[in-house]
Enzyme design. Structure first.
Site, PDB file in Angstrom:
ATOM      1  CG  ASP A  84      40.519 -13.908  34.124  1.00 19.03           C
ATOM      2  OD1 ASP A  84      41.236 -14.891  34.327  1.00 19.03           O
ATOM      3  OD2 ASP A  84      39.337 -13.994  33.708  1.00 19.03           O
TER       4      ASP A  84
ATOM      5  CE  LYS B 280      38.939 -17.309  34.224  1.00 15.62           C
ATOM      6  NZ  LYS B 280      38.228 -16.521  33.196  1.00 15.62           N
TER       7      LYS B 280
ATOM      8  CB  CYS C 140      36.395 -14.109  35.873  1.00 15.14           C
ATOM      9  SG  CYS C 140      35.979 -14.399  34.116  1.00 15.14           S
TER      10      CYS C 140
HETATM   11  C1  VGL Z   1      35.692 -11.858  32.050  1.00 15.24           C
HETATM   12  C2  VGL Z   1      34.019 -11.200  30.639  1.00 15.24           C
HETATM   13  C3  VGL Z   1      34.481 -12.053  29.656  1.00 15.24           C
HETATM   14  C4  VGL Z   1      36.348 -11.733  33.380  1.00 15.24           C
HETATM   15  C5  VGL Z   1      36.169 -12.722  31.093  1.00 15.24           C
HETATM   16  O1  VGL Z   1      37.560 -12.027  33.502  1.00 15.24           O
HETATM   17  O2  VGL Z   1      35.654 -11.322  34.349  1.00 15.24           O
HETATM   18  N1  VGL Z   1      34.606 -11.117  31.810  1.00 15.24           N
HETATM   19  N2  VGL Z   1      35.550 -12.810  29.890  1.00 15.24           N
END
Ligand code: VGL
Ligand code: ZN
Length: 210
Positions: free
Chosen positions: A9, A107, A152
């Site tokens: 991410d 995801k 994540c």
């Molecule tokens: C994430 C909060 C919401 C992450 C993703 O990538 O850690 N955190 N969505």
């Protein structure tokens, strides 16, 4: 043993100026770039939500950002709108030099389900796809870097251990959100689960992991 690098991410919405900016998120970019040159198997994940996703505070009237919503699988933390599919905010940070052979896994794509982990949605049951991607490559060990350490990256690491993978988290290539002590808690949970930590800086990546 085949090892894969999983880059979690590293997307605009988690970087400075984004709605869910992780402190010093850009600091992971040079480390991730150096890491990617060292691995034959590279998989990048993207948080990729439909508009009105269940994880957005804006989808629940009267609920504020960081409120905790009970669900059958535990609490859903409500976040600002982020990483909406096909938006600039969901794109990988422009500084990431994605290798042509890298695979991308998205995801959190289902409207009513969040997915911190690239292995399972937050119900702990519904596969997201990383296990299958690793299996076809005969990978049994993963190295993790990216955002955010305490969400994540944490849940991907814990699920990997649950599935029997060897896991190393590259601390220099991760940054955390740190909501109510979540970063210290994440480090504790990863240590208990047998996740290894390593800290090579960009210039050390080649020497340490090559
Ligand atoms: C994430 C909060 C919401 C992450 C993703 O990538 O850690 N955190 N969505
Ligand atoms: Zn998300």
């Amino acid at each position: 043993m085949n090892t894969a690098l999983v880059v979690v991410d590293v997307q605009n919405d988690f970087c400075s100026g984004g709605p869910l900016a992780v402190p010093d998120a850009e600091g992971v970019v040079p480390v991730v770039n150096a890491l990617m040159e060292r691995f034959r198997h590279v998989i990048l994940t993207q948080d990729w939500h439909p508009p009105g996703h269940v994880s957005f505070a804006s989808s629940h009237s009267g609920r504020r950002v960081h409120a905790r919503l009970p669900t059958p699988f535990g609490e859903q933390i409500l976040w600002p709108d982020h990483c909406v599919a096909d938006t600039t905010g969901a794109a990988l940070h422009a500084g990431i030099r994605v290798p042509s052979a890298a695979a991308v896994l998205r995801k959190g794509v289902h409207h009513g389900a969040d997915a911190y982990s690239a292995f399972f949605e937050n119900d702990g049951l519904t596969p997201v796809g990383l296990d299958a991607m690793l299996r076809v490559r005969s990978v049994r060990a993963i190295v993790l870097a990216g955002l955010a350490t305490d969400y994540c990256v944490l849940h991907t690491a814990l699920d990997a251990r649950r599935l029997g993978y060897e896991v190393t988290v590259i601390e220099a290539g991760c940054r955390g959100i740190d909501l109510d002590g979540s970063l210290a808690e994440a480090r504790k949970r990863m240590a208990l689960a047998g996740v290894q930590r390593d800290w090579p800086a960009e210039e050390d990546v080649a020497r340490r992991l090559g």
